[in-house]
Design an enzyme around this catalytic site. Structure first.
Site, PDB file in Angstrom:
ATOM      1  N   GLY A 253      13.559  68.700  60.056  1.00  0.00           N
ATOM      2  CA  GLY A 253      13.674  68.528  61.543  1.00  0.00           C
ATOM      3  C   GLY A 253      13.961  67.066  61.974  1.00  0.00           C
TER       4      GLY A 253
ATOM      5  N   GLU B 182       7.670  61.560  64.925  1.00  0.00           N
ATOM      6  CA  GLU B 182       8.652  60.593  64.366  1.00  0.00           C
ATOM      7  C   GLU B 182       8.051  59.202  65.127  1.00  0.00           C
ATOM      8  OE1 GLU B 182       9.597  61.837  61.910  1.00  0.00           O
ATOM      9  OE2 GLU B 182       9.908  63.969  62.364  1.00  0.00           O
TER      10      GLU B 182
ATOM     11  N   MET C  86      13.800  62.659  61.136  1.00  0.00           N
ATOM     12  CA  MET C  86      13.523  61.579  60.034  1.00  0.00           C
ATOM     13  C   MET C  86      12.970  60.309  60.900  1.00  0.00           C
ATOM     14  SD  MET C  86      12.665  60.780  57.032  1.00  0.00           S
ATOM     15  CE  MET C  86      12.183  58.939  56.550  1.00  0.00           C
ATOM     16  N   GLU C  87      11.981  59.541  60.279  1.00  0.00           N
ATOM     17  CA  GLU C  87      11.355  58.491  60.935  1.00  0.00           C
ATOM     18  C   GLU C  87      11.857  57.004  60.729  1.00  0.00           C
ATOM     19  OE1 GLU C  87       9.740  60.063  58.712  1.00  0.00           O
ATOM     20  OE2 GLU C  87       8.344  59.183  57.437  1.00  0.00           O
ATOM     21  N   ASN C  88      13.083  57.118  60.212  1.00  0.00           N
ATOM     22  CA  ASN C  88      13.706  55.726  59.883  1.00  0.00           C
ATOM     23  C   ASN C  88      13.407  54.498  60.977  1.00  0.00           C
ATOM     24  OD1 ASN C  88      15.385  57.392  58.095  1.00  0.00           O
ATOM     25  ND2 ASN C  88      16.510  57.892  59.882  1.00  0.00           N
TER      26      ASN C  88
HETATM   27  N1  BES Z   1       9.527  62.414  57.134  1.00  0.00           N
HETATM   28  C1  BES Z   1       9.771  63.541  57.505  1.00  0.00           C
HETATM   29  C2  BES Z   1      10.924  64.178  57.380  1.00  0.00           C
HETATM   30  C3  BES Z   1      11.419  64.440  55.868  1.00  0.00           C
HETATM   31  C4  BES Z   1      10.744  65.481  55.107  1.00  0.00           C
HETATM   32  C5  BES Z   1      12.219  63.873  55.353  1.00  0.00           C
HETATM   33  C6  BES Z   1      11.252  65.805  53.903  1.00  0.00           C
HETATM   34  C7  BES Z   1      12.758  64.043  53.948  1.00  0.00           C
HETATM   35  C8  BES Z   1      11.881  64.981  53.324  1.00  0.00           C
HETATM   36  C9  BES Z   1       9.246  63.646  59.167  1.00  0.00           C
HETATM   37  O1  BES Z   1       8.366  62.817  59.537  1.00  0.00           O
HETATM   38  C10 BES Z   1       8.790  65.158  59.317  1.00  0.00           C
HETATM   39  O2  BES Z   1       7.741  65.428  58.861  1.00  0.00           O
HETATM   40  N2  BES Z   1       9.434  66.007  60.028  1.00  0.00           N
HETATM   41  C11 BES Z   1       9.159  67.289  60.134  1.00  0.00           C
HETATM   42  C12 BES Z   1       8.745  67.553  61.615  1.00  0.00           C
HETATM   43  C13 BES Z   1       7.227  67.193  61.748  1.00  0.00           C
HETATM   44  C14 BES Z   1       7.174  67.517  63.560  1.00  0.00           C
HETATM   45  C15 BES Z   1       6.368  67.784  61.394  1.00  0.00           C
HETATM   46  C16 BES Z   1      10.156  68.035  59.770  1.00  0.00           C
HETATM   47  O3  BES Z   1      11.405  67.588  59.859  1.00  0.00           O
HETATM   48  O4  BES Z   1       9.912  69.243  59.897  1.00  0.00           O
HETATM   49 ZN    ZN Z   2       6.574  63.239  59.234  1.00  0.00          ZN
END
Ligand code: BES
Ligand code: ZN
Length: 881
Positions: A266, A303, A268-270
């Site tokens: 969805g 994020e 990414m928090e870079n």
């Molecule tokens: N850090 C994650 C994104 C991520 C997940 C990167 C797996 C690489 C591998 C991000 O903070 C995240 O959790 N995104 C979620 C949405 C959130 C609202 C739960 C996502 O991408 O579904």
């Molecule tokens: Zn997350």
């Protein structure tokens, strides 16, 4: 791709790295055919490491062009390169290592590392993507100050971004442009990001609580510039909320979000440069539904909140993933609850936990919130890590109360700012700030499986007392047996004959952890043993029990309550969540009956529902949830052996019965909520539309007038919420021609908007009426489909396998075969997406025998493929074990 079988990695094997990388200076030369990356790493021996002078860096799909130590090129015999590593021996305390590699972003279909999406370059480094950019200690406990130089043709890539602040922008002698960024905050490589492209941005500003000005920018491809307003607004609200509720302030001068079309997740928090899947950030009223707006708000918040829970304080290793994800999901859920209705948010989350997380916990991939091993970390971004992890944090919040929790989070952030820490450190901060012992509670992090709590009541009129016996038991899961009792917060209430809450007096007063069993302020009882009896006194007559209010623990509850008591609670329970839960249990009972026979809505239930529909003092979103039938997937989780066709039949019959018995009320409710106000994505309007469109969905099942209204709404609405709801009603109307015409009109209208086309794909693929195998095949051939784009794959194959259950579970196994084919195909191009798509096939053991066999066959077919990625290998092998 592999030669030998992929190996598991264990938490117990964790040891610190032998070197730290204090500074990381990266130069990217973005050329048309390839990208050359120069990394200059400032190394310092870690004196807590074993000091062998050996440095093993990770790297994948890299072409090593040059390697120099302290300015001297290394001879080929001074290092070893394998498919996934670079090892240098004989090193001293401090060095400067420079590495030049060539990578091919255009050929990167896995969407990990640096890749091209549309006309732009972007990165995705979590969890282990940075090793596809250069050789590195690609692990979260290695934190470094990053400087990034991006060199490219300034005409084609006018926007060049990385983490932190922009420190230089110059034209090189050869005419190329070089932009430099410095991120002063030490961070692990997984938070690195780079973006380059021909992008536009919308800008806003935020003044932090200490008065600093922060520039906010959302970058998009030019055609999307009118879709950034809502995300910017959600961002400002998130920043304010984190200051007010957690005392956390933003720490750079600029915060950027970039929307990209090809993205595995969805968002990414870079650090300072979040990258978002365009579906999770772009919206305008005409193209995005209310649900999409709410998702955008939640993800932007999520994020952003990671800036503290994840970035300033990060994870020591990936077994601690829930430290940042569980906590941050808890934070974004509290934010959404504050922005909209807390009860509705709780219902949505519990529904998700019960359907998806309980299924995971009861299947072959069951794992604790803190896993003790994995093969591929990408497979562990699961509902257990996220949603159960958030529930566990929520239980700590219930135990400590809001003030105690805040003291704990303050201590956690203060104590560990700038560090890479563990879940244990988080709990220790909560304990130390509150003088409480959570040892027993920590079993929630270590034990997999969903605890089952059974309740037995005995009312003794002569004592004016209610005896409540609670028993807990947690089933075995792969690799884990004989589980210990958990500390389970049981929020409860007792209702008198008028539906009013009675005062609660309980014995015993202290639990095994030395805490009072009853916390009056939060109405919580603390269950800590396998079996405990609680006595409620001062009750003149037998009360109706309302257990696990607010979904106070992620457990399954076994408690026989009569249909009459359930209906009573649906009507009167002061806890909104439990009102909903009572209604769902009642409906589950009906659906169970209706599997076998025609069904008619009981008159007392009809009356209660009619009252709900006409009561305009209630929150319409809440009423809508109270009258929504449990989904087929939710029903499956409440069945021992899953027969998807019987579930579908039972649910359809109940739906029809409700639609017919309440036809007039649904029509009247629809008319009452019909509004001509200009669309706004704001809570009250959203809530009203939710109920209005629920009413339409029932109304159009039972009568032509309803179908006509759906058609009118489809043609006249100025917003996607109403248009999509109308389209869905038309699809369910049973009039195939009408459905087909509407779908075609919709496509004609929206074919140039990729995000709307994705909704168009998924409304068909996920439909019980339309999602047949032949339609799925047609959609896969459609001009709008693209195997390289994860959103399209999710819209068609994901929607089919997770929503169109009656077709996915076709008796001849064709649905399973289609999914297996897709997995096999994607295994070679995008392993993360392949592996995520597999989830429905992991549930074969719980299906009725005829289907179970067929599903297993398809899993075996996937397992037999040569060159399985680690991602797919782990899921299939564990599912068949
Ligand atoms: N850090 C994650 C994104 C991520 C997940 C990167 C797996 C690489 C591998 C991000 O903070 C995240 O959790 N995104 C979620 C949405 C959130 C609202 C739960 C996502 O991408 O579904
Ligand atoms: Zn997350």
């Amino acid at each position: 791709m592999r030669d030998a079988q992929p190996q598991s990695i264990y938490l117990k094997d964790y040891c610190q790295p032998e070197y730290w990388i204090n500074q990381t200076e990266l130069t990217f030369e973005l050329q048309e055919d390839a990208t050359v990356v120069t990394a200059v790493l400032t190394l310092e021996a870690n004196n807590a490491g074993n000091q062998s002078g050996v440095l093993e860096l990770q790297g994948q799909q890299l072409e090593l062009l040059q390697l120099a130590l302290d300015g001297t090129t290394l001879a080929a015999d001074a290092y070893t390169v394998t498919d996934d590593s670079l090892t240098i021996t004989g090193l001293a305390q401090q060095h400067q290592l420079s590495i030049v590699t060539r990578i091919d972003p255009a050929a990167n279909t896995a969407l990990e590392g640096l890749y091209r999406s549309g006309g732009m370059y972007c990165t995705q480094c979590e969890a282990e993507g940075f090793r596809r950019i250069t050789y590195y200690l690609d692990r979260p406990d290695v934190m470094s100050v990053f400087t990034t130089h991006i060199i490219a043709d300034g005409e084609r890539y006018p926007v060049m971004l990385s983490n932190g602040n922009c420190i230089a922008d110059e034209t090189l002698a050869d005419g190329r442009r070089q932009v430099s960024w410095l991120d002063p905050h030490r961070k692990p490589a997984y938070l690195f990001a780079l973006v380059a492209g021909d992008l536009l941005h919308k800008e806003d500003h935020f003044t932090t609580m200490s008065g600093r000005d922060v520039t906010l920018r959302i970058f998009v491809e030019p055609q999307n510039i009118d879709k950034t307003e809502y995300a910017l607004d959600a961002l400002k609200r998130s920043m304010r909320w984190d200051e007010e509720v957690y005392g956390r302030e933003y720490d750079l001068d600029i915060f950027m979000i970039v929307a990209v079309d090809d993205f595995n997740m969805g968002a990414m928090e870079n650090k300072g440069l979040n990258v978002f899947n365009s579906s999770c950030v772009l919206a305008n009223p005409a193209t995005a539904t209310d649900a999409a707006y709410q998702r955008i708000e939640a993800i932007v918040a999520h994020e952003y909140f990671h800036n503290w829970s994840g970035n300033r304080v990060t994870c020591r290793d990936w077994f601690q993933l829930s430290l940042k994800e569980g906590f941050t999901v808890f934070r974004d859920a509290s934010f959404s609850a504050d922005m909209h209705s807390a009860t509705v948010k709780r219902i949505e989350d519990a529904r998700m936990v019960r359907t998806v997380q309980f299924a995971e916990d009861g299947g072959p991939m069951a794992h604790p919130v803190q896993p003790d091993s994995f093969i591929e970390i990408a497979n562990f971004y699961t509902v257990t890590i996220y949603e159960k992890g958030a529930e566990v944090v929520g239980m700590i919040h219930k135990i400590l109360g809001a003030d105690g929790f805040r003291k704990g989070s303050d201590l956690y952030f203060e104590r560990h700012d700038g560090q890479a820490v563990t879940i244990h450190d988080f709990v220790a901060a909560m304990e130390d700030a509150n003088g409480i012992d959570l040892t027993l509670f920590k079993r929630w992090y270590k034990q997999a499986g969903t605890p089952v709590v059974s309740a037995e009541v005995d009312y003794r009129a002569d004592e004016q007392a209610l005896y409540l016996t609670l028993r807990q038991q947690c089933p075995d899961t792969p690799g884990q047996t004989n589980k210990q009792p958990m500390w389970i917060p049981v929020q409860l209430g007792l209702l008198d004959a008028n539906g009013q809450d009675l005062p609660v007096q309980v014995t015993p007063s202290v639990n095994a952890a030395g805490m009072e069993t009853w916390t009056a302020a939060s109405q919580v009882l603390h269950l800590t043993e396998a079996e405990q009896t609680f006595v409620f006194s001062g009750l003149e007559s037998q009360p109706v029990l309302s257990l696990f209010r607010d979904f106070s623990a992620p457990v399954k509850v076994e408690f026989e309550q009569s249909a009459q008591d359930l209906l009573f609670r649906l009507q009167h329970d002061s806890d909104g969540f439990n009102r909903w839960d009572a209604g769902q249990r009642l409906m589950l009972g009906w659906i169970d009956q209706a599997r076998l026979d025609e069904f008619e809505l009981p008159e007392d239930a009809r009356q209660v529902m009619a009252e709900l529909l006409s009561d305009d003092t209630l929150d319409p979103a809440m009423v809508s949830y109270l009258l929504t039938l449990p989904s087929e997937a939710y029903i499956a989780e409440f069945s021992d052996q899953v027969d998807p066709h019987a579930i579908h039949l039972g649910r359809q019959r109940v739906r029809l019965a409700m639609a017919m018995a309440l036809n007039e009320q649904f029509a009247a409710c629809y008319q009452r909520l019909l509004s001509h106000a200009e669309y706004q994505p704001e809570p009250q309007q959203m809530a009203a539309r939710t109920l209005k469109n629920l009413a339409l969905s029932y109304w159009s099942v039972a009568s032509d007038a309803g179908v006509r209204q759906a058609l009118a709404q489809f043609g006249s609405s100025d917003n996607m919420t109403d248009q999509m709801a109308a389209l869905q009603a038309l699809i369910c109307s049973g009039d195939d021609e009408l459905a087909q015409q509407s779908l075609e009109a919709f496509y004609q209208q929206w074919q140039n908007d990729a995000l709307v086309v994705n909704q168009w794909l998924s409304v068909q693929a996920g439909s019980a009426d339309l999602g047949t195998l032949s339609r799925i095949q047609q959609l896969l051939e459609h001009e709008a489909f693209d195997w390289r784009n994860p959103n399209k794959i999710r819209s068609v194959i994901g929607a089919f396998a997770n929503q169109a259950l009656c077709h996915f579970h076709a008796q001849d196994g064709s649905g399973y075969r289609l999914l297996a084919d897709a997995v096999i195909r994607l295994n070679a191009t995008n392993p993360q997406i392949a592996s995520r798509l597999l989830t429905p096939l992991t549930k074969w053991r719980r299906l009725v025998p005829a289907l179970s066999e067929q599903m297993k066959e398809q899993l075996e077919r996937v397992a037999a493929q040569p060159d399985l990625s680690r991602d797919v290998y782990e899921i299939v092998s564990k599912s068949l074990a």
